[in-house]
Design an enzyme around this catalytic site. Sequence first.
Site, PDB file in Angstrom:
ATOM      1  N   ASN A  30      -8.389   3.384   8.213  1.00  0.00           N
ATOM      2  CA  ASN A  30      -7.760   2.301   8.978  1.00  0.00           C
ATOM      3  C   ASN A  30      -7.945   2.450  10.488  1.00  0.00           C
ATOM      4  OD1 ASN A  30      -5.949   4.486   7.949  1.00  0.00           O
ATOM      5  ND2 ASN A  30      -4.653   3.732   9.606  1.00  0.00           N
TER       6      ASN A  30
ATOM      7  N   CYS B  15       3.244   5.242  15.914  1.00  0.00           N
ATOM      8  CA  CYS B  15       4.052   5.218  17.130  1.00  0.00           C
ATOM      9  C   CYS B  15       5.435   5.724  16.745  1.00  0.00           C
ATOM     10  CB  CYS B  15       4.128   3.780  17.628  1.00  0.00           C
ATOM     11  SG  CYS B  15       5.111   3.575  19.088  1.00  0.00           S
TER      12      CYS B  15
ATOM     13  N   GLY C  53       0.806  -1.218   0.000  1.00  0.00           N
ATOM     14  CA  GLY C  53       0.000   0.000   0.000  1.00  0.00           C
ATOM     15  C   GLY C  53       0.839   1.268   0.000  1.00  0.00           C
ATOM     16  N   THR C  54       1.909   1.277   0.770  1.00  0.00           N
ATOM     17  CA  THR C  54       2.734   2.481   0.864  1.00  0.00           C
ATOM     18  C   THR C  54       3.317   2.830  -0.502  1.00  0.00           C
ATOM     19  OG1 THR C  54       3.287   1.940   3.140  1.00  0.00           O
ATOM     20  CG2 THR C  54       4.753   3.489   2.010  1.00  0.00           C
TER      21      THR C  54
ATOM     22  N   THR D  16      12.334  -6.999 -10.291  1.00  0.00           N
ATOM     23  CA  THR D  16      11.958  -8.395 -10.542  1.00  0.00           C
ATOM     24  C   THR D  16      10.675  -8.744  -9.788  1.00  0.00           C
ATOM     25  OG1 THR D  16      14.279  -8.949 -10.788  1.00  0.00           O
ATOM     26  CG2 THR D  16      12.776 -10.786 -10.349  1.00  0.00           C
TER      27      THR D  16
ATOM     28  N   SER E 297      -3.088  -3.842  -0.768  1.00  0.00           N
ATOM     29  CA  SER E 297      -2.005  -4.519  -0.052  1.00  0.00           C
ATOM     30  C   SER E 297      -2.486  -5.899   0.381  1.00  0.00           C
ATOM     31  CB  SER E 297      -1.630  -3.689   1.183  1.00  0.00           C
ATOM     32  OG  SER E 297      -0.619  -4.322   1.902  1.00  0.00           O
ATOM     33  N   ALA E 298      -1.610  -6.904   0.261  1.00  0.00           N
ATOM     34  CA  ALA E 298      -2.050  -8.286   0.548  1.00  0.00           C
ATOM     35  C   ALA E 298      -2.089  -8.623   2.030  1.00  0.00           C
ATOM     36  CB  ALA E 298      -1.117  -9.273  -0.168  1.00  0.00           C
ATOM     37  N   HIS E 299      -1.240  -7.977   2.830  1.00  0.00           N
ATOM     38  CA  HIS E 299      -1.100  -8.477   4.209  1.00  0.00           C
ATOM     39  C   HIS E 299      -2.249  -8.088   5.130  1.00  0.00           C
ATOM     40  CE1 HIS E 299       0.430  -4.901   6.547  1.00  0.00           C
ATOM     41  NE2 HIS E 299       0.747  -4.475   5.343  1.00  0.00           N
TER      42      HIS E 299
HETATM   43  N1  PLP Z   1      -2.982   2.617   3.659  1.00  0.00           N
HETATM   44  C1  PLP Z   1      -3.721   2.204   4.696  1.00  0.00           C
HETATM   45  C2  PLP Z   1      -5.127   2.717   4.842  1.00  0.00           C
HETATM   46  C3  PLP Z   1      -3.203   1.323   5.635  1.00  0.00           C
HETATM   47  O1  PLP Z   1      -3.944   0.928   6.668  1.00  0.00           O
HETATM   48  C4  PLP Z   1      -1.875   0.864   5.463  1.00  0.00           C
HETATM   49  C5  PLP Z   1      -1.256  -0.047   6.458  1.00  0.00           C
HETATM   50  O2  PLP Z   1      -1.353   0.156   7.637  1.00  0.00           O
HETATM   51  C6  PLP Z   1      -1.139   1.308   4.356  1.00  0.00           C
HETATM   52  C7  PLP Z   1      -1.724   2.173   3.472  1.00  0.00           C
HETATM   53  C8  PLP Z   1       0.253   0.817   4.098  1.00  0.00           C
HETATM   54  O3  PLP Z   1       0.202  -0.436   3.479  1.00  0.00           O
HETATM   55  P1  PLP Z   1       1.503  -1.382   3.432  1.00  0.00           P
HETATM   56  O4  PLP Z   1       1.739  -1.852   4.830  1.00  0.00           O
HETATM   57  O5  PLP Z   1       1.139  -2.483   2.488  1.00  0.00           O
HETATM   58  O6  PLP Z   1       2.618  -0.552   2.911  1.00  0.00           O
END
Ligand code: PLP
Length: 376
Positions: free
Chosen positions: A147, A322, A69-70, A231, A193-195
């Site tokens: 989130n 944090c 996601g980041t 890759t 994001s997968a995790h």
């Molecule tokens: N965006 C949101 C709304 C999230 O909750 C998070 C993770 O906490 C992220 C982006 C970041 O995703 P990633 O951990 O896959 O970089």
Amino acid sequence: MIYLDNSATTQLDAAVLEEMLPWLRQEYGNASSIYEMGRRARVAVERARTEIAGLIGAHPAEITFTSGGTESNNSVLKSVLSESGLADRLCVSAIEHHAVLHPADQLREQGIHVEVLPVSQHGVPLEHALHAFASSRTLFSIMHANNETGSVQPLAAVRNAIGTSLLHSDAVQTLGKIPINVGELGVDFMSFSAHKLHGPKGIGAMFIRKGIDFKAHQQGGGQERNRRAGTEPVALIVGFAAAVRMAVHNMETHATHMQACIDRARTRILAGIADVRVNTPSENALPNVLNVSFRDANRLDGEAILQAMDMAGVAVSNGSACTSGSLQPSHVLQAIGLSVDEAKAAVRISVSKYTTFEEIDTACTLLSGVVRDMRV
Ligand code: PLP
């Protein structure tokens, strides 16, 4: 340990791991290699891309794999405002994740016009602010669900309000939890994001609507149709597709279970603790998040609440960053109207398909005790 921090990350599904293992063991070919081992890896990557695209109403060519996601948020914002030159102004909602707010800060420092849009007490961007900045040279970044509070944004209404502006949405918290159809939502870009859905860490994707001339933010090889060099991590990509498939196919069952856990937690907390403020809206919210704070928060130590829960064996969070070992008051909770003290003393419970009612009951009893002890 009772794990109630599934908005932070989730347990890898054993069936997802099983699908990944061959691509970590014997099938270690590079998907860009032209010999057979590489071609097998390429087939696995493209199959995963097609599967994920199909589950969100996209075309496979509209999916670009990233590290999560980041990276997706950073790439979309920076590419649209910089490398691709598709917009001159960026509007982000005040409750975005730092993976949107911090790149926005950096773009502002580089001279880009950035607006932070106010939101209602439910975290929804105010319509007049959307209208005020709408233009074909503006990129709006409005998250699909928050989130910290779990509030879900009315993206289709946002699209109506912003006309021909470009729209990016951070859907990291919604993929697999509520239906996503990129066409119906009217987004041009989305981040995943997968995790967060029982997939592996370090893999995600960006949706980029067909026809958009998207130039890569990072340079290197020509992977991902020149949109993201590097890759392709085949095992992670295979695991990502498996996680999305399992989440989407079982969405209703899992959402019903998670919502029952959240409803139970809300009832128990409101019955067991006085002066609670529920920060998660009762409608238009994710099924798996409950965020509460305390009206007499000035008498409570927010950090100590989380530490006491940890010592009692329960992992909960307040959902905010944090830094240097100390909790920052949440910018999200402040944006929806909470005081600094209330924003510091928030507790976010986020459940998954694995959470049990017994875990909810134990955690709520412990939380009541922790808050009661602090109040005397
Ligand atoms: N965006 C949101 C709304 C999230 O909750 C998070 C993770 O906490 C992220 C982006 C970041 O995703 P990633 O951990 O896959 O970089």
